[in-house]
Design a protein around this motif. Structure first.
Motif, short mmCIF file in Angstrom:
data_model
loop_
_atom_site.label_atom_id
_atom_site.label_comp_id
_atom_site.label_asym_id
_atom_site.label_seq_id
_atom_site.Cartn_x
_atom_site.Cartn_y
_atom_site.Cartn_z
N THR A 1 34.94 -9.10 0.00
CA THR A 1 34.00 -8.97 -0.63
C THR A 1 33.58 -7.42 -0.45
OG1 THR A 1 33.10 -11.25 -0.29
CG2 THR A 1 31.43 -9.48 -1.07
N LEU A 2 33.60 -6.80 0.78
CA LEU A 2 33.22 -5.34 0.68
C LEU A 2 34.37 -4.80 -0.22
CD1 LEU A 2 31.65 -3.21 2.12
CD2 LEU A 2 33.19 -3.16 3.99
N ILE A 3 35.79 -4.79 0.19
CA ILE A 3 36.78 -4.16 -0.64
C ILE A 3 36.47 -4.36 -2.07
CG2 ILE A 3 39.18 -4.27 -1.12
CD1 ILE A 3 39.77 -5.08 1.79
N PHE A 4 36.04 -5.60 -2.41
CA PHE A 4 35.94 -5.95 -3.83
C PHE A 4 34.64 -5.04 -4.34
CE2 PHE A 4 33.40 -8.13 -7.16
CZ PHE A 4 34.26 -8.50 -8.08
N GLY A 5 33.74 -4.85 -3.66
CA GLY A 5 32.63 -4.24 -4.17
C GLY A 5 32.74 -2.69 -4.31
N VAL A 6 33.40 -2.04 -3.58
CA VAL A 6 33.84 -0.80 -3.28
C VAL A 6 34.80 -0.37 -4.41
CG1 VAL A 6 34.76 1.41 -2.05
CG2 VAL A 6 33.13 -0.25 -1.16
N TYR A 7 35.90 -1.19 -4.53
CA TYR A 7 37.03 -0.76 -5.63
C TYR A 7 36.65 -1.04 -6.69
CZ TYR A 7 40.30 0.39 -1.93
OH TYR A 7 41.13 1.15 -1.11
N ILE A 8 35.74 -2.02 -7.19
CA ILE A 8 35.36 -2.44 -8.44
C ILE A 8 34.08 -1.38 -9.04
CG2 ILE A 8 34.16 -4.06 -9.81
CD1 ILE A 8 36.96 -4.81 -9.44
N SER A 9 33.45 -1.13 -8.05
CA SER A 9 32.33 -0.23 -8.31
C SER A 9 32.82 1.16 -8.90
CB SER A 9 31.38 0.13 -7.25
OG SER A 9 30.76 -1.04 -6.82
N ALA A 10 33.94 1.61 -8.10
CA ALA A 10 34.54 2.82 -8.59
C ALA A 10 35.53 2.43 -9.96
CB ALA A 10 35.56 3.19 -7.31
N ALA A 11 36.18 1.54 -10.10
CA ALA A 11 36.63 1.37 -11.09
C ALA A 11 36.01 1.26 -12.39
CB ALA A 11 37.68 0.18 -11.03
N PHE A 12 34.62 0.77 -12.24
CA PHE A 12 33.87 0.61 -13.38
C PHE A 12 33.56 1.85 -13.81
CE2 PHE A 12 32.29 -3.91 -13.00
CZ PHE A 12 33.34 -4.46 -13.38
N LEU A 13 33.31 3.02 -13.23
CA LEU A 13 33.03 4.10 -13.32
C LEU A 13 34.11 5.01 -13.98
CD1 LEU A 13 30.86 5.55 -10.26
CD2 LEU A 13 30.15 5.31 -12.68
N GLY A 14 35.44 4.63 -13.78
CA GLY A 14 36.65 5.43 -14.38
C GLY A 14 37.26 5.95 -13.44
N VAL A 15 36.94 5.66 -12.19
CA VAL A 15 37.79 6.32 -11.32
C VAL A 15 39.25 5.75 -11.13
CG1 VAL A 15 38.38 6.56 -8.46
CG2 VAL A 15 36.02 6.86 -9.56
N LYS A 16 40.22 6.47 -11.42
CA LYS A 16 41.64 6.04 -11.47
C LYS A 16 42.21 5.51 -9.96
CE LYS A 16 41.85 6.68 -15.79
NZ LYS A 16 41.74 5.83 -16.79
N MET A 17 43.10 4.47 -10.09
CA MET A 17 43.45 3.89 -8.92
C MET A 17 44.83 4.66 -8.43
SD MET A 17 41.45 2.09 -7.52
CE MET A 17 39.64 2.23 -8.24
#
Length: 423
Positions: free
Chosen positions: A14-30
């Motif tokens: 859940t923690l990983i989900f929240g951090v990575y999805i929040s960044a991806a929603f902003l447009g941070v490229k993986m």
């Protein structure tokens, strides 16, 4: 023991989900770098969470979770990736809202099986699946959406913000969600309805503005093209006048020579030829209105070259209560469409009829009729075409008419296509 392990894995995913999805929603490229940076932040926050759990227990840690996870994540995204604080906050709140997929699935399985281990297994599996879907299919669209104007973003952010506050106030800090009155449990449904109506209103208004801007852009392109035609027609006329002026001395000498030799008929014929040439250099006078004369004259060559019979009845004053730009858009588009429609016909059948006059209420009435080779198909009152780059003319005519609080009508009657405009 197994339940504790599953609970730990659930909290970690859940923690990983929240951090990575929040960044991806902003447009941070993986990228590889960003994946490691985000993992470093996740690990640091995870350590703080574990320490809090050990020192203060599960209940207190759950209550201070926003201050040890969510707020630091918003600050991290704002400062490290240089996003606005409001956008970072909206992204984190939206990611939190997306956690409800696994939450509901887990609760549904728990109610059916009454097995805690099943609850955690389903939540872990759902979180993983939703994570993959959001990263692959949703994150780019969300990043683009967050670049919209502030007003649009505000209405989008209200729903996750209200849900976040409600979830903590009614489910974490109190037990109102499960033991409170019906007004508490129905609050989210009420807010969903409010936000949905607001979203529709704002989206529709933005859609209308976008459509109007596109129409104006099309009109400008058409008007630009028409202006080029008119400038070229004026240049041709000026070149012809210059040639006449330059050759006038030779013309007069020739006429003088004919007269001196008593060749009066040759002199008269020569004069008539000069008059015909001079007439072709002048803008034809269709009416008292200069701009109408210029617009129609710019189409003369095309009409004559294609053997089109052009009949007209134009009774207009010198000035009209309509801008030259708007009048050009209507007449040029109407004539251009008429010319294109008659070209597939035999020359003997190519005919365009125009009528323009003002009525007693000072309204301008325009009628353009033409024969056609193919029966037009209408949709929402506009003739349709399959040809790429066509169809904008009729849309521009309607746009200008409606902008001027007038109306236009397209129809096909007795083998004639008819455009009628009242403005």
């Amino acid at each position: 023991m197994a339940v504790n392990i599953l609970s730990f894995i659930h909290n970690a995913t859940t923690l990983i989900f929240g951090v990575y999805i929040s960044a991806a929603f902003l447009g941070v490229k993986m990228s590889k770098r960003n994946i490691f940076v985000l993992m470093g932040f996740t690990s640091a926050v995870g350590v703080v969470y574990i320490l809090s759990y050990i020192l203060f227990g599960e209940s207190v840690t759950e209550q201070i979770y926003p201050f040890i996870v969510h707020l630091p994540l918003v600050i991290f995204l704002s400062f490290f990736y240089k996003y606005k604080f409001a956008l970072s906050l909206l992204s984190v709140l939206t990611a939190y809202l997306c956690c409800q997929f696994s939450n509901w699935m887990g609760l549904a399985v728990l109610n059916l099986t009454n097995a805690v281990w099943a609850y955690y297994v389903v939540r872990i599996a759902t979180t993983t699946a939703v994570f993959a879907v959001l990263i692959v299919y949703v994150s780019d669209a969300t990043a683009g959406l967050l670049k919209k104007p502030t007003k649009s973003i505000l209405i989008l952010g209200l729903m996750p913000f209200v849900y976040y506050v409600f979830d903590y106030v009614a489910g974490v800090y109190t037990t109102l969600l499960y033991s409170g009155p019906e007004s508490v449990t129905e609050f989210l449904g009420f807010m969903l309805c409010v936000f949905y109506i607001l979203f529709i209103f704002l989206y529709f208004r933005e859609f209308e503005q976008k459509t109007e801007a596109e129409q104006q852009s099309r009109m400008l392109k058409i008007q630009y093209s028409q202006t080029k035609k008119e400038i070229e027609a004026i240049r041709r006329s000026q070149r012809s006048v210059a040639i006449l002026r330059h050759d006038m001395r030779h013309f007069l000498l020739s006429i003088s020579s004919f007269i001196e030799n008593n060749e009066d008929e040759k002199a008269l014929g020569y004069i008539r030829d000069l008059i015909d040439v001079a007439d072709k250099t002048a803008t034809k006078k269709y009416s008292q209105n200069e701009i109408v004369n210029m617009i129609l004259s710019s189409h003369e060559d095309e009409i004559e070259k294609n053997g089109i019979t052009f009949r007209y009845n134009i009774e207009l004053p010198e000035t009209l209560d309509i801008s030259d730009v708007d009048l050009t858009a209507i007449l040029s588009n109407g004539l251009e469409n008429a010319v294109q429609a008659v070209l597939p016909l035999d020359i003997a059948e190519r005919e365009i009829i125009m009528d323009m006059h003002t009525n007693e209420n000072n309204k301008l009435l325009i009628s353009i009729k033409n024969r056609f080779a193919k029966q037009p198909i209408f949709k929402n009152g506009l003739p349709q075409t399959d040809e790429a780059g066509h169809g904008f003319g009729t849309q521009s005519i309607r746009y200008v008419a409606e902008k001027l609080n007038g109306n236009c009508r397209f129809s096909a009657e007795n083998g004639m296509f008819v455009l009628q405009v009242v403005i």
